[in-house]
Design a protein around this motif. Structure first.
Motif, PDB file in Angstrom:
ATOM      1  N   ARG A 146      19.395 -28.296  63.807  1.00 35.12           N
ATOM      2  CA  ARG A 146      19.121 -29.564  64.482  1.00 35.12           C
ATOM      3  C   ARG A 146      17.766 -29.540  65.165  1.00 35.12           C
ATOM      4  NH1 ARG A 146      25.097 -30.224  67.270  1.00 35.12           N
ATOM      5  NH2 ARG A 146      26.152 -31.221  65.479  1.00 35.12           N
ATOM      6  N   ARG A 147      17.386 -28.386  65.682  1.00 32.12           N
ATOM      7  CA  ARG A 147      16.122 -28.280  66.398  1.00 32.12           C
ATOM      8  C   ARG A 147      14.940 -28.100  65.462  1.00 32.12           C
ATOM      9  NH1 ARG A 147      16.255 -23.159  69.479  1.00 32.12           N
ATOM     10  NH2 ARG A 147      15.224 -22.287  67.660  1.00 32.12           N
ATOM     11  N   ALA A 148      15.165 -27.389  64.354  1.00 33.42           N
ATOM     12  CA  ALA A 148      14.038 -26.965  63.524  1.00 33.42           C
ATOM     13  C   ALA A 148      13.740 -27.895  62.362  1.00 33.42           C
ATOM     14  CB  ALA A 148      14.312 -25.556  62.984  1.00 33.42           C
ATOM     15  N   LEU A 149      14.757 -28.545  61.802  1.00 37.62           N
ATOM     16  CA  LEU A 149      14.550 -29.327  60.583  1.00 37.62           C
ATOM     17  C   LEU A 149      14.322 -30.786  60.945  1.00 37.62           C
ATOM     18  CD1 LEU A 149      17.290 -27.663  58.361  1.00 37.62           C
ATOM     19  CD2 LEU A 149      14.924 -26.954  58.769  1.00 37.62           C
ATOM     20  N   ARG A 150      13.047 -31.120  61.186  1.00 36.80           N
ATOM     21  CA  ARG A 150      12.709 -32.444  61.697  1.00 36.80           C
ATOM     22  C   ARG A 150      12.107 -33.363  60.646  1.00 36.80           C
ATOM     23  NH1 ARG A 150       9.847 -30.742  67.464  1.00 36.80           N
ATOM     24  NH2 ARG A 150      11.603 -29.549  68.289  1.00 36.80           N
ATOM     25  N   ARG A 152      10.997 -33.718  56.049  1.00 33.18           N
ATOM     26  CA  ARG A 152      11.260 -33.243  54.688  1.00 33.18           C
ATOM     27  C   ARG A 152      10.628 -31.882  54.433  1.00 33.18           C
ATOM     28  NH1 ARG A 152       9.814 -37.323  49.955  1.00 33.18           N
ATOM     29  NH2 ARG A 152      11.413 -38.481  51.133  1.00 33.18           N
ATOM     30  N   CYS A 153       9.449 -31.653  54.978  1.00 32.91           N
ATOM     31  CA  CYS A 153       8.745 -30.397  54.736  1.00 32.91           C
ATOM     32  C   CYS A 153       9.539 -29.210  55.292  1.00 32.91           C
ATOM     33  CB  CYS A 153       7.361 -30.452  55.374  1.00 32.91           C
ATOM     34  SG  CYS A 153       6.268 -29.116  54.863  1.00 32.91           S
ATOM     35  N   SER A 154      10.066 -29.341  56.492  1.00 32.08           N
ATOM     36  CA  SER A 154      10.838 -28.253  57.080  1.00 32.08           C
ATOM     37  C   SER A 154      12.142 -28.014  56.322  1.00 32.08           C
ATOM     38  CB  SER A 154      11.111 -28.531  58.560  1.00 32.08           C
ATOM     39  OG  SER A 154      11.802 -29.741  58.730  1.00 32.08           O
ATOM     40  N   TRP A 155      12.755 -29.085  55.804  1.00 30.54           N
ATOM     41  CA  TRP A 155      13.959 -28.930  54.984  1.00 30.54           C
ATOM     42  C   TRP A 155      13.639 -28.159  53.701  1.00 30.54           C
ATOM     43  CZ3 TRP A 155      19.092 -29.914  55.720  1.00 30.54           C
ATOM     44  CH2 TRP A 155      19.437 -30.655  56.854  1.00 30.54           C
ATOM     45  N   ILE A 156      12.506 -28.458  53.099  1.00 33.68           N
ATOM     46  CA  ILE A 156      12.112 -27.753  51.869  1.00 33.68           C
ATOM     47  C   ILE A 156      11.893 -26.270  52.143  1.00 33.68           C
ATOM     48  CG2 ILE A 156      10.260 -27.528  50.169  1.00 33.68           C
ATOM     49  CD1 ILE A 156       9.953 -30.577  50.292  1.00 33.68           C
ATOM     50  N   VAL A 157      11.202 -25.967  53.232  1.00 35.89           N
ATOM     51  CA  VAL A 157      10.955 -24.564  53.576  1.00 35.89           C
ATOM     52  C   VAL A 157      12.271 -23.836  53.820  1.00 35.89           C
ATOM     53  CG1 VAL A 157       9.977 -23.045  55.331  1.00 35.89           C
ATOM     54  CG2 VAL A 157       8.627 -24.952  54.454  1.00 35.89           C
ATOM     55  N   ALA A 158      13.192 -24.477  54.542  1.00 40.85           N
ATOM     56  CA  ALA A 158      14.499 -23.860  54.798  1.00 40.85           C
ATOM     57  C   ALA A 158      15.244 -23.610  53.492  1.00 40.85           C
ATOM     58  CB  ALA A 158      15.326 -24.754  55.720  1.00 40.85           C
ATOM     59  N   GLY A 159      15.212 -24.593  52.573  1.00 41.03           N
ATOM     60  CA  GLY A 159      15.890 -24.424  51.295  1.00 41.03           C
ATOM     61  C   GLY A 159      15.294 -23.308  50.457  1.00 41.03           C
ATOM     62  N   LEU A 160      13.972 -23.217  50.421  1.00 39.07           N
ATOM     63  CA  LEU A 160      13.321 -22.159  49.669  1.00 39.07           C
ATOM     64  C   LEU A 160      13.613 -20.784  50.275  1.00 39.07           C
ATOM     65  CD1 LEU A 160       9.846 -23.802  48.928  1.00 39.07           C
ATOM     66  CD2 LEU A 160      11.725 -23.410  47.311  1.00 39.07           C
ATOM     67  N   LEU A 362       4.464 -21.304  63.378  1.00 40.24           N
ATOM     68  CA  LEU A 362       5.754 -20.945  63.954  1.00 40.24           C
ATOM     69  C   LEU A 362       6.826 -21.983  63.651  1.00 40.24           C
ATOM     70  CD1 LEU A 362       6.597 -18.458  65.648  1.00 40.24           C
ATOM     71  CD2 LEU A 362       4.144 -18.714  65.310  1.00 40.24           C
ATOM     72  N   ALA A 363       6.437 -23.265  63.527  1.00 40.01           N
ATOM     73  CA  ALA A 363       7.401 -24.293  63.157  1.00 40.01           C
ATOM     74  C   ALA A 363       7.965 -24.028  61.773  1.00 40.01           C
ATOM     75  CB  ALA A 363       6.739 -25.670  63.211  1.00 40.01           C
ATOM     76  N   MET A 364       7.114 -23.618  60.837  1.00 38.93           N
ATOM     77  CA  MET A 364       7.584 -23.315  59.487  1.00 38.93           C
ATOM     78  C   MET A 364       8.414 -22.028  59.458  1.00 38.93           C
ATOM     79  SD  MET A 364       6.761 -25.808  57.530  1.00 38.93           S
ATOM     80  CE  MET A 364       7.186 -26.769  58.994  1.00 38.93           C
ATOM     81  N   VAL A 365       8.055 -21.054  60.292  1.00 37.48           N
ATOM     82  CA  VAL A 365       8.866 -19.845  60.386  1.00 37.48           C
ATOM     83  C   VAL A 365      10.259 -20.191  60.891  1.00 37.48           C
ATOM     84  CG1 VAL A 365       9.152 -17.657  61.608  1.00 37.48           C
ATOM     85  CG2 VAL A 365       6.934 -18.262  60.650  1.00 37.48           C
ATOM     86  N   THR A 366      10.334 -21.051  61.916  1.00 38.57           N
ATOM     87  CA  THR A 366      11.629 -21.457  62.446  1.00 38.57           C
ATOM     88  C   THR A 366      12.450 -22.180  61.393  1.00 38.57           C
ATOM     89  OG1 THR A 366      10.638 -21.681  64.636  1.00 38.57           O
ATOM     90  CG2 THR A 366      12.774 -22.715  64.295  1.00 38.57           C
ATOM     91  N   ALA A 367      11.809 -23.031  60.590  1.00 40.05           N
ATOM     92  CA  ALA A 367      12.521 -23.714  59.510  1.00 40.05           C
ATOM     93  C   ALA A 367      13.062 -22.706  58.495  1.00 40.05           C
ATOM     94  CB  ALA A 367      11.592 -24.716  58.831  1.00 40.05           C
ATOM     95  N   ALA A 368      12.244 -21.716  58.140  1.00 43.74           N
ATOM     96  CA  ALA A 368      12.696 -20.688  57.204  1.00 43.74           C
ATOM     97  C   ALA A 368      13.873 -19.908  57.764  1.00 43.74           C
ATOM     98  CB  ALA A 368      11.541 -19.747  56.864  1.00 43.74           C
ATOM     99  N   VAL A 369      13.871 -19.694  59.081  1.00 48.00           N
ATOM    100  CA  VAL A 369      14.952 -18.959  59.724  1.00 48.00           C
ATOM    101  C   VAL A 369      16.296 -19.656  59.506  1.00 48.00           C
ATOM    102  CG1 VAL A 369      15.900 -18.457  62.022  1.00 48.00           C
ATOM    103  CG2 VAL A 369      13.598 -17.690  61.406  1.00 48.00           C
ATOM    104  N   VAL A 370      16.298 -20.992  59.474  1.00 48.19           N
ATOM    105  CA  VAL A 370      17.538 -21.722  59.233  1.00 48.19           C
ATOM    106  C   VAL A 370      18.126 -21.332  57.881  1.00 48.19           C
ATOM    107  CG1 VAL A 370      18.588 -24.000  58.977  1.00 48.19           C
ATOM    108  CG2 VAL A 370      16.799 -23.645  60.683  1.00 48.19           C
ATOM    109  N   GLY A 371      17.278 -21.267  56.857  1.00 43.94           N
ATOM    110  CA  GLY A 371      17.757 -20.853  55.548  1.00 43.94           C
ATOM    111  C   GLY A 371      18.263 -19.424  55.533  1.00 43.94           C
TER     112      GLY A 371
END
Length: 446
Positions: A146-150, A152-160, A362-371
């Protein structure tokens, strides 16, 4: 040292003696349940609202800095505030006392685990805790997502990131590095794509920059302390002994553990269980369950891993002695770097936090952490709910597949009830874990 740190403190902040601070940090080490969110909330209530040791603005300023660092942010926040109030000795006292009670308790539990985990009642309790941990990790995925995936780009990074670690077994450090590079690149060429993710710089405060001499001293002292046990082990036991392998592995983890304990545990499980074979998947699950119920940083589960890894490969030591050495070494190389990051970086935090490129990375790292945490949830789910899990390999992929006939319906029921309690009813985590342990004792403790 403390003069240049505290000189800019706001007038509303209350001075405190070192002895009084010691009493508080010792108390905090025993009551710091609830993971990093709970621990940070306790410090905020005690230090900002009740004791007025630090202002709201400065507390948030310190927290934002600690969130940029690898390692347990709550322990680093305690170290930072201790350093802010009493210089280096204050930071050491706060950081050590935050970890020490949990370390001693986890080490004791590790000894009891290897001696008594096959006893019926203990097996029942661990069964219930193991199923409940799945719900705890799912709750972490939801909370951080909820905090990190704000956008489409962050969702893509998390999925990858999820596909990389779950399907292709990409190492966690490589995922962190790739996500950071992606964040820098997006900031440079497509900043509008991540504008909602990159955190804006917070309010600035005048903080004296450290001198080159002080920076050099901090580097020399901390790196010497970090490396000394490894040099001793290498000279006595050689490069292939389990203690040397643990020291090097967990030293690496101390550098790349962005995103908190849940993120790094996926990689630790991958390497410690299937790579080094230090412990079983069941041991890993139960270690996390035990760490959830003890005070201190959740990353202290690595103490349990270090103990079992050395215990299971003890030569030339007695197994318990080897386990104790493994527990101490793992904890040492995990937390000594935390002091290095704080003592070295804190005087420069204003410059760091004004760099939007760093915020984007760091925002992209946090998104990746979700995945990565989603992978951890699935990994735990497979091993907690199924008695048999096989590995399929092909086309460069490695995928864990459960045997549907081996599903444990009791574990499914406990995990589902725990998930409802945590996600829907907002029940306290310790209460959920206690109820799950009791249910496991009833169902499997005979």
């Amino acid at each position: 040292m403390s003069a240049d740190i505290t000189g800019s403190a706001e007038a509303s902040e209350t001075s405190v003696s070192f002895r009084e601070a010691l009493r508080f940090w010792a108390k905090l080490g025993f009551i710091s349940f609830g993971g990093p969110a709970g621990q940070i909330a306790i410090m905020h209530r005690e230090l900002v609202e009740l004791k007025h040791w630090i202002s709201e603005e400065r507390f948030l300023h310190a927290l934002n800095f600690c969130m940029l660092l690898p390692g347990p942010e709550a322990q680093q926040l305690a170290t930072y505030i201790g350093w802010l109030k009493h210089g280096t000795r204050g930071g050491i006292a706060a950081g050590v006392l935050f970890v020490l009670p949990g370390f001693l308790l986890i080490t004791l539990i590790s000894v009891l685990y290897v001696k008594f985990h096959s006893v019926g009642p203990v097996e029942g309790i661990l069964f219930g805790l193991k199923a409940a941990v799945l719900a705890v990790v799912i709750e972490a995925v939801v909370r951080i997502g909820r905090r990190a995936l704000r956008n489409r780009c962050s969702w893509i990074v998390a999925g990858l990131a999820f596909l990389g670690i779950f399907v292709f077994a990409v190492p966690f450090p490589a995922i962190v590095f790739a996500a950071a590079i992606a964040g820098f690149a997006l900031h440079r060429w497509r900043p509008q794509w991540i504008a909602a993710d990159a955190s804006a710089p917070g309010p600035t405060m005048p903080v004296a920059l450290a001198s080159p001499g002080r920076t050099l001293r901090v580097l020399v002292v901390c790196i010497t302390l970090w490396a000394a046990p490894l040099l001793i082990i290498y000279s006595v036991l050689g490069s292939s002994h389990v203690l040397m392998l643990e020291g090097l592995f967990f030293s690496k983890m101390a550098v790349v553990t962005f995103g908190g304990a849940y993120a790094v545990l996926a990689y630790v499980a991958q390497e410690a269980v299937t790579g080094y074979r230090w412990l079983s998947a069941d041991d890993m699950l139960q270690g996390l369950a035990l760490a959830e119920t003890t005070p201190g940083p959740l990353i202290l589960v690595l103490t349990f891993v270090g103990f079992l890894g050395a215990f299971n490969h003890a030569a030339p030591f007695d197994p318990i002695v080897a386990g104790l050495l493994g527990a101490f070494l793992t904890t040492w190389v995990t937390f000594v770097p935390c002091f290095l990051w704080i003592f070295l970086g804190a005087p420069h935090i204003e410059g760091l936090r004004r760099r939007r490129a760093l915020s984007s990375a760091l925002a992209m790292v946090t998104a990746a952490v979700v995945g990565v945490i989603l992978n951890l949830a699935i990994w735990f789910g497979l091993h907690a709910l199924f008695g048999s899990v096989r590995t399929w390999k092909g086309f460069g992929m490695t995928v864990a597949l459960p045997d549907a006939a081996s599903v444990d319906l009791a574990a499914v029921a406990i995990a589902a009830a725990s998930a409802v309690a945590l996600l829907r009813l907002r029940a306290p985590m310790l209460l959920v874990l206690a109820a799950s342990a009791g249910t496991g004792l009833i169902l499997k403790g005979g």
